[in-house]
Design a protein around this motif. Structure first.
Motif, PDB file in Angstrom:
ATOM      1  N   TYR A 110      -4.215  10.807  27.801  1.00 55.72           N
ATOM      2  CA  TYR A 110      -4.208  10.390  26.404  1.00 55.72           C
ATOM      3  C   TYR A 110      -4.574   8.910  26.302  1.00 55.72           C
ATOM      4  O   TYR A 110      -3.992   8.074  27.001  1.00 55.72           O
ATOM      5  CB  TYR A 110      -2.826  10.600  25.776  1.00 55.72           C
ATOM      6  CG  TYR A 110      -2.409  12.041  25.678  1.00 55.72           C
ATOM      7  CD1 TYR A 110      -2.722  12.800  24.553  1.00 55.72           C
ATOM      8  CD2 TYR A 110      -1.698  12.657  26.715  1.00 55.72           C
ATOM      9  CE1 TYR A 110      -2.336  14.140  24.463  1.00 55.72           C
ATOM     10  CE2 TYR A 110      -1.306  13.988  26.635  1.00 55.72           C
ATOM     11  CZ  TYR A 110      -1.628  14.719  25.502  1.00 55.72           C
ATOM     12  OH  TYR A 110      -1.254  16.037  25.411  1.00 55.72           O
ATOM     13  N   TYR A 118      -4.081   4.303  17.872  1.00 52.10           N
ATOM     14  CA  TYR A 118      -5.514   4.584  18.018  1.00 52.10           C
ATOM     15  C   TYR A 118      -6.228   3.314  18.430  1.00 52.10           C
ATOM     16  O   TYR A 118      -5.679   2.209  18.301  1.00 52.10           O
ATOM     17  CB  TYR A 118      -6.107   5.125  16.708  1.00 52.10           C
ATOM     18  CG  TYR A 118      -5.988   4.183  15.528  1.00 52.10           C
ATOM     19  CD1 TYR A 118      -7.030   3.319  15.187  1.00 52.10           C
ATOM     20  CD2 TYR A 118      -4.833   4.160  14.751  1.00 52.10           C
ATOM     21  CE1 TYR A 118      -6.921   2.461  14.106  1.00 52.10           C
ATOM     22  CE2 TYR A 118      -4.715   3.303  13.677  1.00 52.10           C
ATOM     23  CZ  TYR A 118      -5.760   2.454  13.350  1.00 52.10           C
ATOM     24  OH  TYR A 118      -5.649   1.595  12.284  1.00 52.10           O
ATOM     25  N   THR A 130      -8.996   8.206  18.862  1.00 48.34           N
ATOM     26  CA  THR A 130      -8.188   8.497  20.047  1.00 48.34           C
ATOM     27  C   THR A 130      -8.985   9.444  20.946  1.00 48.34           C
ATOM     28  O   THR A 130      -9.919  10.104  20.494  1.00 48.34           O
ATOM     29  CB  THR A 130      -6.856   9.170  19.667  1.00 48.34           C
ATOM     30  OG1 THR A 130      -7.135  10.400  18.990  1.00 48.34           O
ATOM     31  CG2 THR A 130      -6.033   8.262  18.762  1.00 48.34           C
TER      32      THR A 130
END
Length: 459
Positions: A110, A118, A130
């Motif tokens: 991630y 973000y 993102t």
């Protein structure tokens, strides 16, 4: 007559009121239409900005995935990719300094990892993206979510692209001397043998990216100095490329090159060839030297096939060493613990005949392979080796010539004061290792490149 005229006068007021109502209705209609159009346009604008943010995220990830370094033999590819991305992205302005981080959960990377965060493109309009990365079809798939707008009016657009692993281009064996650390030329010369173009072959390259990468205070270097930036070269004496004029050297013989890719070495593949364990004697035939043996060969030695040296060890050679094979030093520990002290000379020869050496005949390109070993040559008799000499550090301090045939002198210790030091006589090259790279025990890092036609808009 007058009464009839009076009755007609009221119609004007009625008509005026009707038109007034009509214009009011039209005005309200125009207002409603314009307001709706503005709202639709604003929504469309946010939607387009979210899509552009997503596409910007694709380019951002393409850049970083093209600059990672994942071992070709890795069995934990996604974790290695995570480590690389975390190293280059954490604590950067892209992730808000120290606010956000690259994270990995349940085999998904991630970027950023924190909920609601973000990578910002426009903080005023809260435009950004993102990224998530998953393993897919032997490679990875990168999904980018672009966003734009305030919380109550936020728009999202998502895209995806697949990436496959490819070998990073490399050219480290093109040079006579290729080093990860500092190279020092103090005395002696780096040249080609008679009949070989010294300018083309006797080149140095250092990938050190700070301080002084190549330091020339004396001696002679036949070819160019190759560095990441010309400010990393110090020339206070000596000769480079046929001139001792420092200005000419800096202008004509210092070349800026892209950061090179060095190989990844696995010495364990050679261990099975060492079928006997060293105990004594000076003839070493397919021998494994156990760690901490620290042998001393005072009257010279004959190496037949392979000598596999476990780490740590300190090996001393005195006299003439007949190298009818090659030396491999286990890739472990560091160059202060793994030492090859050569005070005699190497005489190169081919592998002996016999079935004991048949399995090694296909192994080429290796003379000495010790990625975490230091080697000092201080003999007074000329040496010759064929193949690449790959070490942690190298010091040439003797009074004899050393000739390397079809090989590159490569040093890999970045932390040493000097990774390669030339303070002796002459190191000559017949050819670099460009066309004679190690046939075993070497792989190159891999990066990621987009799969053609895999780009998709998800919403």
């Amino acid at each position: 007559m007058n009464d009839r005229s009076l009755n007609r006068r009221g119609i004007t007021s009625v008509l005026a009121m009707l038109f007034l109502i009509l214009f009011g209705i039209l005005a309200l209609g125009f207002y409603g239409s314009v307001t709706t159009s503005v709202q639709v346009a604003a929504n469309e604008q946010r939607s387009n900005k979210a899509r552009l943010a997503a596409e910007s995220g694709v380019q951002f990830m393409r850049y970083h995935l093209a600059n990672v370094s994942v071992p070709a033999t890795s069995t934990t590819v996604l974790n290695d990719l995570y480590v690389d991305l975390k190293a280059v992205l954490d604590n950067t302005s892209n992730l808000g300094g120290t606010a956000y981080h690259v994270g990995m959960t349940n085999n998904i990377i991630y970027i950023p990892a924190e909920a609601g965060s973000y990578i910002a493109l426009d903080t005023t309009e809260k435009t950004g993206f993102t990224a998530t990365i998953r393993e897919w079809n032997g490679g990875i798939v990168c999904m980018i979510a672009g966003q734009s707008g305030q919380t109550s009016t936020k728009n999202f657009k998502s895209v995806s692209m697949e990436f496959s692993r490819v070998t990073v281009p490399y050219n480290t064996f093109d040079y006579a001397v290729a080093s990860k650390g500092q190279v020092k030329m103090m005395k002696g010369s780096l040249t080609g043998v008679a009949g070989v173009s010294t300018d083309d072959i006797a080149t140095m390259m250092s990938s050190k990216n700070s301080g002084v990468a190549i330091n020339v205070s004396g001696g002679t270097i036949g070819g160019d100095l190759n560095v990441l930036d010309d400010s990393l070269v110090s020339v206070t004496g000596g000769s480079v490329g046929g001139t001792s004029n420092i200005v000419s050297i800096m202008n004509a013989h210092v070349k800026e090159v892209p950061a090179p890719t060095f190989p990844i070495f696995d010495t364990t593949v050679f261990a099975p060839y060492a079928t006997t364990t060293y105990s004594s004697g000076s003839t070493l035939s397919n021998v494994r030297i156990p760690r901490n043996t620290n042998p001393k060969f005072s009257g010279g030695a004959t190496i037949q096939g392979i000598v596999y040296v476990e780490s740590p060890n300190n090996i001393e050679f005195r006299g003439n060493v007949k190298l009818n094979g090659f030396i491999v030093f286990e890739n472990a520990n560091n160059s202060t613990q793994n030492v090859i002290d050569m005070r005699g000379n190497f005489t190169w020869g081919t592998l002996p005949s016999g079935a004991a050496f048949d399995s090694l005949r296909s192994t080429t390109g290796v003379a000495i392979l010790g990625p975490t070993a230091s080697m000092t040559m201080s003999g007074s008799a000329d040496s010759t080796v064929r193949g690449n000499v790959i070490l942690g550090t190298f010091v040439n301090g003797g009074s004899a010539d050393m000739t390397i045939d079809q090989g590159t002198l490569m040093t890999l210790d970045e932390g040493a004061t000097a990774s390669a030091t030339f303070n002796g006589k002459t190191v000559k090259f017949k050819a670099t290792g460009k066309y004679n790279q190690p046939s075993q025990g070497v792989t190159y890092a891999q990066k990621y490149t987009p799969v053609a036609g895999s780009f998709q808009e998800l919403d």
